[in-house]
Design a protein around this motif. Structure first.
Motif, PDB file in Angstrom:
ATOM      1  N   SER A 241       0.905  -1.088  -0.150  1.00 16.50           N
ATOM      2  CA  SER A 241      -0.057  -0.200   0.111  1.00 16.50           C
ATOM      3  C   SER A 241       0.972   1.224  -0.009  1.00 16.50           C
ATOM      4  CB  SER A 241      -0.859   0.067   0.964  1.00 16.50           C
ATOM      5  OG  SER A 241      -1.738  -0.995   1.229  1.00 16.50           O
ATOM      6  N   GLN A 259      -5.104  10.424 -10.030  1.00 14.12           N
ATOM      7  CA  GLN A 259      -5.561   9.710  -8.414  1.00 14.12           C
ATOM      8  C   GLN A 259      -4.713   8.699  -8.301  1.00 14.12           C
ATOM      9  OE1 GLN A 259      -8.781  11.397  -6.872  1.00 14.12           O
ATOM     10  NE2 GLN A 259      -7.658  12.827  -7.734  1.00 14.12           N
ATOM     11  N   PRO A 261      -4.960   4.958  -6.630  1.00 11.85           N
ATOM     12  CA  PRO A 261      -5.918   3.983  -6.761  1.00 11.85           C
ATOM     13  C   PRO A 261      -6.554   3.826  -5.348  1.00 11.85           C
ATOM     14  CG  PRO A 261      -3.940   3.267  -7.878  1.00 11.85           C
ATOM     15  CD  PRO A 261      -3.634   4.334  -7.136  1.00 11.85           C
ATOM     16  N   THR A 262      -7.783   3.094  -5.070  1.00 12.23           N
ATOM     17  CA  THR A 262      -8.426   2.867  -3.914  1.00 12.23           C
ATOM     18  C   THR A 262      -7.649   1.691  -3.333  1.00 12.23           C
ATOM     19  OG1 THR A 262     -10.533   3.385  -4.991  1.00 12.23           O
ATOM     20  CG2 THR A 262     -10.749   1.974  -2.985  1.00 12.23           C
ATOM     21  N   LEU A 263      -7.313   1.798  -1.950  1.00 12.07           N
ATOM     22  CA  LEU A 263      -6.948   1.010  -1.241  1.00 12.07           C
ATOM     23  C   LEU A 263      -7.735   0.519   0.074  1.00 12.07           C
ATOM     24  CD1 LEU A 263      -3.369   2.551  -1.206  1.00 12.07           C
ATOM     25  CD2 LEU A 263      -4.086   0.332  -2.548  1.00 12.07           C
ATOM     26  N   GLY A 268      -5.858   2.978   2.680  1.00 10.19           N
ATOM     27  CA  GLY A 268      -7.135   3.610   2.044  1.00 10.19           C
ATOM     28  C   GLY A 268      -7.560   4.947   2.155  1.00 10.19           C
ATOM     29  N   GLU A 269      -7.554   5.067   3.510  1.00 10.04           N
ATOM     30  CA  GLU A 269      -8.327   6.488   4.007  1.00 10.04           C
ATOM     31  C   GLU A 269      -7.259   7.551   3.911  1.00 10.04           C
ATOM     32  OE1 GLU A 269     -11.066   6.908   5.363  1.00 10.04           O
ATOM     33  OE2 GLU A 269     -11.653   4.942   4.990  1.00 10.04           O
ATOM     34  N   LYS A 272      -7.250   8.359   0.275  1.00  6.45           N
ATOM     35  CA  LYS A 272      -8.473   9.123  -0.032  1.00  6.45           C
ATOM     36  C   LYS A 272      -8.115  10.743   0.236  1.00  6.45           C
ATOM     37  CE  LYS A 272     -12.083   5.480   0.358  1.00  6.45           C
ATOM     38  NZ  LYS A 272     -13.054   5.034   1.293  1.00  6.45           N
ATOM     39  N   ASN A 275      -5.939  12.199  -2.253  1.00  8.47           N
ATOM     40  CA  ASN A 275      -6.651  12.248  -3.381  1.00  8.47           C
ATOM     41  C   ASN A 275      -7.665  13.625  -3.358  1.00  8.47           C
ATOM     42  OD1 ASN A 275      -5.604  10.303  -4.909  1.00  8.47           O
ATOM     43  ND2 ASN A 275      -7.447   8.760  -4.212  1.00  8.47           N
TER      44      ASN A 275
END
Length: 522
Positions: A241, A259, A261-263, A268-269, A272, A275
């Motif tokens: 990650s 952007q 990528p979504t993790l 992931g937070e 975000k 981004n």
């Protein structure tokens, strides 16, 4: 203190994967040390206790039981004037049993909890003296059953000693107890005639402790294995990650619009949040660019307006003079073609001057409620013949029940005409033009998609700049004026193009509260 700071700085300078590996290895070291302690130290006490049992039972068998059996057999043979090796197996077994009983009976009383046994390989018989547990009286059938059970429990050891002629000591089990037994061959006249043994019950606490430590050892090893596997899995996911985030940040340095990528999970937070920050920075840059653009356009507009006024006056004088000359020479035999050429060029210059004035000093908006579909249909009435002339196929995908919005209808139609003309010029050999309308909760969206030659990325960045054109006779004001009109409506106009594949213009206009169908007018 300096050493601690040095170690800390060295640790911080390493990669996240390395730091996690060090922490996990340190945590896993504790159970590993516990296992090593159990293997190399705690088990030593077990070995010492078993060694003490071996010495005790071995001493009794080697120094008392077997010598007494041999002594008793010699006595019986002298008493009965017999030779042992001439006896049949049954007689031998009878004498051995008598000698064994006489040798072990006194030992049973002085060694409570120790059980003595004699196995005769030639007949397969077994004789037992003493009990591992508290003594109780048994009838003959119970004694036979007990001897058979004991024979079955000690069978492997008895056969091994009888076959090898070697002493054997081992930890075994009897019923639900663990016992330690010592087995030794009995030689008479140089021949192995029996196996004598003694076994003693191990205290239940010792057995339970051994079982508990064994279970704990295996569970700890299993936990270490699972923990190490889980830790490596977590480290792999986290480091992967982090690598994705680092690569995403590297891409953002080149293109703020990209952007990460979504993790999953906390990475992931973080992605975000990055981004969102990138989007905010991009919007800020866009607003700053729009502000700079507005300032440039305002200054350019003032200049253009002044220049257009200065040009309009002499152009008007030229036009009037030509008209008077044409009227004066109507009776003369003069070719009027020159006058027509002059008038056409004057009209062309007037259109350019009017575009300059429209750009530099936009007229006051006549805002009214209008339906975008209706405005498009009116524009297509006079642009459709031009599309047919250039072999361009028109496809309309207009959303019905489109909401009414507050706009300057004439100015919006001017935007649509400019975009359609731009599409026609991009498809000189024909093609396809798709016009789509739609809306969401905030905007009415209009798209113009052509299959023309497309626009290069370097040209897309400048396509809305004043006087920027790629055509030989273009003024470069059509799209710039369109951009200005849409901005005054608080809307957006965007272009997406692929060189050699086509171009898409998208106009977004804000919704009004008034809603209606497709039958309204401008």
């Amino acid at each position: 203190m300096e050493k601690i700071k040095t170690i800390s700085s060295l640790f911080d300078s390493k990669s996240l994967r390395f730091q996690f590996l060090i922490v996990i290895a340190t945590l896993l070291l504790i159970p590993v040390l516990v296992i090593l302690y159990d293997i190399f130290f705690a088990s030593r006490s077990d070995e010492a206790m078993l060694k003490e049992r071996e010495e005790k039972l071995g001493s009794v068998i080697e120094t008392v039981v077997i010598p007494e059996i041999q002594k008793n057999i010699d006595y019986y043979m002298q008493r009965d004037q017999l030779q042992y090796d001439t006896l049949n197996p049954v007689s031998k077994a009878s004498y051995l049993r008598e000698a064994f009983d006489e040798a072990t009976r006194p030992l049973v009383l002085s060694n409570l909890g120790v059980r003595f046994g004699l196995y005769i390989p030639e007949t397969g018989q077994i004789y037992v003296q003493g009990f591992l547990h508290q003594y109780r009286a048994m009838d003959p059938s119970e004694k036979v059953a007990r001897e058979e059970r004991i024979k079955e429990e000690a069978k492997s050891g008895l056969i091994a000693v009888a076959a090898s002629g070697q002493t054997l000591s081992r930890l075994t089990s009897s019923l639900d107890d663990e016992t330690y037994e010592y087995l030794m061959p009995v030689y008479i006249d140089g021949q192995l005639t029996a196996v004598a043994w003694a076994d003693e019950r191990i205290h239940p606490i010792f057995a339970q402790s051994r079982h508990f430590r064994a279970i704990t050892r295996y569970l700890t090893l299993f936990a270490v294995l699972i923990g190490a596997t889980g830790a490596l899995f977590v480290i792999h996911n986290l480091s992967s990650s982090v690598t994705v985030i680092k690569r995403g940040l590297g891409t953002m340095e080149k293109d703020i619009q990209s952007q990460i990528p979504t993790l999953a999970g906390e990475p992931g937070e973080i992605a975000k949040a990055i981004n969102r920050m990138a989007i905010s920075l991009a919007e800020k840059e866009k607003l700053e660019e729009e502000l700079r653009r507005s300032e440039r356009l305002a200054a350019l507009g003032r200049l253009v307006t002044g220049v257009a006024h200065e040009l309009r006056n002499p152009i008007g004088i030229i036009k009037t003079t030509v008209q008077l000359m044409e009227k004066d020479l109507e009776q003369a035999d003069v070719d009027n073609e020159c006058f027509k050429i002059i008038e056409e060029q004057i009209e062309r210059q007037n259109r350019v001057i009017q575009e300059l004035l429209d750009f530099g000093r936009p007229s006051k908006h006549m805002v009214q409620s209008a339906n975008i579909n209706s405005l498009l249909e009116k524009v297509l009435i006079f642009t459709l013949p031009m599309l047919r002339q250039h072999s361009i196929k028109l496809e309309k995908m207009l959303t019905q029940e489109l909401p009414f919005i507050e706009v300057d209808a004439e100015r919006i139609k001017q935007v649509f005409v400019n975009i359609i003309l731009n599409a026609v010029q991009a498809m000189p050999e024909g093609g396809k033009l798709i016009i789509c309308t739609g809306h969401d909760s905030d905007w009415v969206n209009i798209s113009f998609i052509d299959t023309g030659s497309g626009i290069s990325p370097s040209e897309v960045a400048s396509i809305f700049d004043p006087f920027y054109t790629t055509r030989e006779y273009g003024t470069g004001l059509g799209l710039s004026i369109s951009h200005q009109i849409i901005k005054t409506h608080d809307g957006h106009i965007n272009v997406d193009s692929t060189l050699g594949a086509g171009t898409k213009f998208t106009v977004n206009l804000p919704l009004s509260t008034k809603m209606g169908g497709d039958t309204g007018g401008s």
